[in-house]
Design a protein around this motif. Structure first.
Motif, PDB file in Angstrom:
ATOM      1  N   VAL A  29     -37.152   9.826 -26.323  1.00 33.94           N
ATOM      2  CA  VAL A  29     -37.984   8.627 -26.347  1.00 33.94           C
ATOM      3  C   VAL A  29     -37.752   7.762 -27.587  1.00 33.94           C
ATOM      4  N   ARG A  30     -36.747   8.112 -28.401  1.00 32.99           N
ATOM      5  CA  ARG A  30     -36.478   7.337 -29.612  1.00 32.99           C
ATOM      6  C   ARG A  30     -35.883   5.975 -29.277  1.00 32.99           C
ATOM      7  N   SER A  31     -35.718   5.161 -30.295  1.00 35.23           N
ATOM      8  CA  SER A  31     -35.124   3.834 -30.104  1.00 35.23           C
ATOM      9  C   SER A  31     -33.666   3.975 -29.671  1.00 35.23           C
ATOM     10  N   SER A  32     -33.142   2.883 -29.136  1.00 34.74           N
ATOM     11  CA  SER A  32     -31.739   2.880 -28.709  1.00 34.74           C
ATOM     12  C   SER A  32     -30.802   3.179 -29.876  1.00 34.74           C
ATOM     13  N   MET A  33     -31.085   2.610 -31.035  1.00 36.37           N
ATOM     14  CA  MET A  33     -30.233   2.831 -32.207  1.00 36.37           C
ATOM     15  C   MET A  33     -30.242   4.299 -32.628  1.00 36.37           C
ATOM     16  N   GLU A  34     -31.418   4.925 -32.642  1.00 37.65           N
ATOM     17  CA  GLU A  34     -31.499   6.343 -32.994  1.00 37.65           C
ATOM     18  C   GLU A  34     -30.719   7.184 -31.991  1.00 37.65           C
ATOM     19  N   PHE A  35     -30.937   6.916 -30.711  1.00 35.85           N
ATOM     20  CA  PHE A  35     -30.285   7.678 -29.651  1.00 35.85           C
ATOM     21  C   PHE A  35     -28.769   7.608 -29.784  1.00 35.85           C
ATOM     22  N   SER A  90     -39.220  13.598 -34.803  1.00 37.14           N
ATOM     23  CA  SER A  90     -39.929  14.735 -35.397  1.00 37.14           C
ATOM     24  C   SER A  90     -41.030  15.303 -34.515  1.00 37.14           C
ATOM     25  N   GLY A  91     -41.203  14.779 -33.316  1.00 33.89           N
ATOM     26  CA  GLY A  91     -42.207  15.302 -32.398  1.00 33.89           C
ATOM     27  C   GLY A  91     -43.494  14.510 -32.335  1.00 33.89           C
ATOM     28  N   LYS A  92     -43.603  13.443 -33.100  1.00 30.16           N
ATOM     29  CA  LYS A  92     -44.847  12.671 -33.132  1.00 30.16           C
ATOM     30  C   LYS A  92     -44.898  11.587 -32.048  1.00 30.16           C
ATOM     31  N   ARG A  93     -43.850  10.778 -31.937  1.00 30.87           N
ATOM     32  CA  ARG A  93     -43.820   9.749 -30.888  1.00 30.87           C
ATOM     33  C   ARG A  93     -43.813  10.390 -29.506  1.00 30.87           C
ATOM     34  N   LEU A 100     -49.709   9.966 -22.687  1.00 33.27           N
ATOM     35  CA  LEU A 100     -49.786   8.885 -21.709  1.00 33.27           C
ATOM     36  C   LEU A 100     -49.329   9.363 -20.328  1.00 33.27           C
ATOM     37  N   LEU A 101     -48.277  10.168 -20.280  1.00 32.57           N
ATOM     38  CA  LEU A 101     -47.811  10.686 -18.986  1.00 32.57           C
ATOM     39  C   LEU A 101     -48.870  11.562 -18.332  1.00 32.57           C
ATOM     40  N   LEU A 102     -49.529  12.385 -19.123  1.00 33.86           N
ATOM     41  CA  LEU A 102     -50.594  13.229 -18.576  1.00 33.86           C
ATOM     42  C   LEU A 102     -51.761  12.380 -18.067  1.00 33.86           C
ATOM     43  N   GLU A 103     -52.124  11.352 -18.823  1.00 36.11           N
ATOM     44  CA  GLU A 103     -53.188  10.440 -18.382  1.00 36.11           C
ATOM     45  C   GLU A 103     -52.814   9.756 -17.079  1.00 36.11           C
ATOM     46  N   ALA A 104     -51.516   9.523 -16.883  1.00 33.94           N
ATOM     47  CA  ALA A 104     -51.031   8.846 -15.678  1.00 33.94           C
ATOM     48  C   ALA A 104     -50.892   9.790 -14.482  1.00 33.94           C
ATOM     49  N   GLY A 105     -51.187  11.072 -14.681  1.00 33.16           N
ATOM     50  CA  GLY A 105     -51.194  12.003 -13.560  1.00 33.16           C
ATOM     51  C   GLY A 105     -50.040  12.976 -13.477  1.00 33.16           C
ATOM     52  N   LEU A 106     -49.050  12.878 -14.369  1.00 30.77           N
ATOM     53  CA  LEU A 106     -48.002  13.888 -14.370  1.00 30.77           C
ATOM     54  C   LEU A 106     -48.625  15.191 -14.876  1.00 30.77           C
ATOM     55  N   THR A 107     -48.125  16.309 -14.398  1.00 31.68           N
ATOM     56  CA  THR A 107     -48.810  17.572 -14.693  1.00 31.68           C
ATOM     57  C   THR A 107     -47.998  18.568 -15.503  1.00 31.68           C
ATOM     58  N   ASP A 108     -46.711  18.376 -15.603  1.00 34.00           N
ATOM     59  CA  ASP A 108     -45.847  19.366 -16.247  1.00 34.00           C
ATOM     60  C   ASP A 108     -45.070  18.696 -17.382  1.00 34.00           C
ATOM     61  N   VAL A 109     -45.771  18.424 -18.493  1.00 26.68           N
ATOM     62  CA  VAL A 109     -45.213  17.641 -19.587  1.00 26.68           C
ATOM     63  C   VAL A 109     -45.170  18.490 -20.855  1.00 26.68           C
ATOM     64  N   TYR A 110     -44.019  18.447 -21.524  1.00 24.39           N
ATOM     65  CA  TYR A 110     -43.789  19.240 -22.735  1.00 24.39           C
ATOM     66  C   TYR A 110     -43.332  18.334 -23.875  1.00 24.39           C
ATOM     67  N   ASN A 111     -43.577  18.791 -25.086  1.00 26.57           N
ATOM     68  CA  ASN A 111     -43.152  18.071 -26.280  1.00 26.57           C
ATOM     69  C   ASN A 111     -42.343  19.009 -27.169  1.00 26.57           C
ATOM     70  N   VAL A 112     -41.173  18.555 -27.615  1.00 29.84           N
ATOM     71  CA  VAL A 112     -40.393  19.334 -28.573  1.00 29.84           C
ATOM     72  C   VAL A 112     -41.027  19.090 -29.942  1.00 29.84           C
ATOM     73  N   ASN A 113     -41.797  20.077 -30.405  1.00 31.01           N
ATOM     74  CA  ASN A 113     -42.607  19.910 -31.615  1.00 31.01           C
ATOM     75  C   ASN A 113     -41.803  19.505 -32.845  1.00 31.01           C
ATOM     76  N   GLU A 114     -40.635  20.040 -33.024  1.00 35.04           N
ATOM     77  CA  GLU A 114     -39.834  19.739 -34.218  1.00 35.04           C
ATOM     78  C   GLU A 114     -38.992  18.487 -34.047  1.00 35.04           C
ATOM     79  N   GLY A 115     -38.887  17.974 -32.840  1.00 31.76           N
ATOM     80  CA  GLY A 115     -38.070  16.803 -32.576  1.00 31.76           C
ATOM     81  C   GLY A 115     -36.585  17.069 -32.736  1.00 31.76           C
ATOM     82  N   PHE A 116     -35.826  15.988 -32.775  1.00 32.70           N
ATOM     83  CA  PHE A 116     -34.371  16.098 -32.894  1.00 32.70           C
ATOM     84  C   PHE A 116     -33.946  16.327 -34.341  1.00 32.70           C
ATOM     85  N   GLU A 117     -34.548  15.594 -35.268  1.00 29.36           N
ATOM     86  CA  GLU A 117     -34.155  15.684 -36.677  1.00 29.36           C
ATOM     87  C   GLU A 117     -35.101  16.517 -37.528  1.00 29.36           C
TER      88      GLU A 117
END
Length: 142
Positions: A29-35, A90-93, A100-117
């Motif tokens: 979900v990072r910016s295009s430049m980061e990706f 870093s897992g915050k964004r 937001l995805l969970l609020e929108a009704g998706l049910t199986d959502v995960y977050n990589v706590n440490e992020g990429f960097e």
């Protein structure tokens, strides 16, 4: 279980889920430049949460994720929504995007706590304490 917060995973747990469940999708979900220039996990789909030039939250984020899931890569009508694993620096964004995805009704959502960097060290450098790249998981950059 709290259904308003994505399930937190370590990078290794995320990688394992991706390998064990062919329906799971990793979304950077990072910016295009980061990706592009910092790098990204191999196989990650890029759907920015916040991006240049205005740095506003992507108003189409939920729709973009739904289109990804319905695109056939990870959708199966006989099962609930496919696992969506979100990663940012870093897992915050990605945590906010997952809420937001969970609020929108998706049910199986995960977050990589440490992020990429990962988190900053005492010299304000990333990829030295934790994160996908620090853990030696597959990544690439252009």
């Amino acid at each position: 279980m709290d259904n308003t917060t994505p399930i937190g995973l370590t990078p290794a747990e995320s990688f394992k889920l991706l390998n064990e469940n062919p329906r799971a999708v990793l979304v950077d979900v990072r910016s295009s430049m980061e990706f592009l220039f910092v790098g990204h996990p191999v196989g990650a789909v890029h759907i920015p949460w916040i991006d240049e030039p205005d740095w506003d939250i992507n108003p189409n984020f939920v729709t973009d994720i739904r289109q990804l899931l319905l695109g056939g890569v990870s959708h199966d009508d006989s099962q609930a929504s496919a696992p969506v694993i979100l990663i940012c620096r870093s897992g915050k964004r990605s945590l906010e995007a997952g809420k937001l995805l969970l609020e929108a009704g998706l049910t199986d959502v995960y977050n990589v706590n440490e992020g990429f960097e990962g988190e900053l060290n005492d010299k304000h450098q990333r990829s030295t304490i934790n994160g996908w790249r620090f853990r030696g998981l597959p990544w690439e950059q252009c």
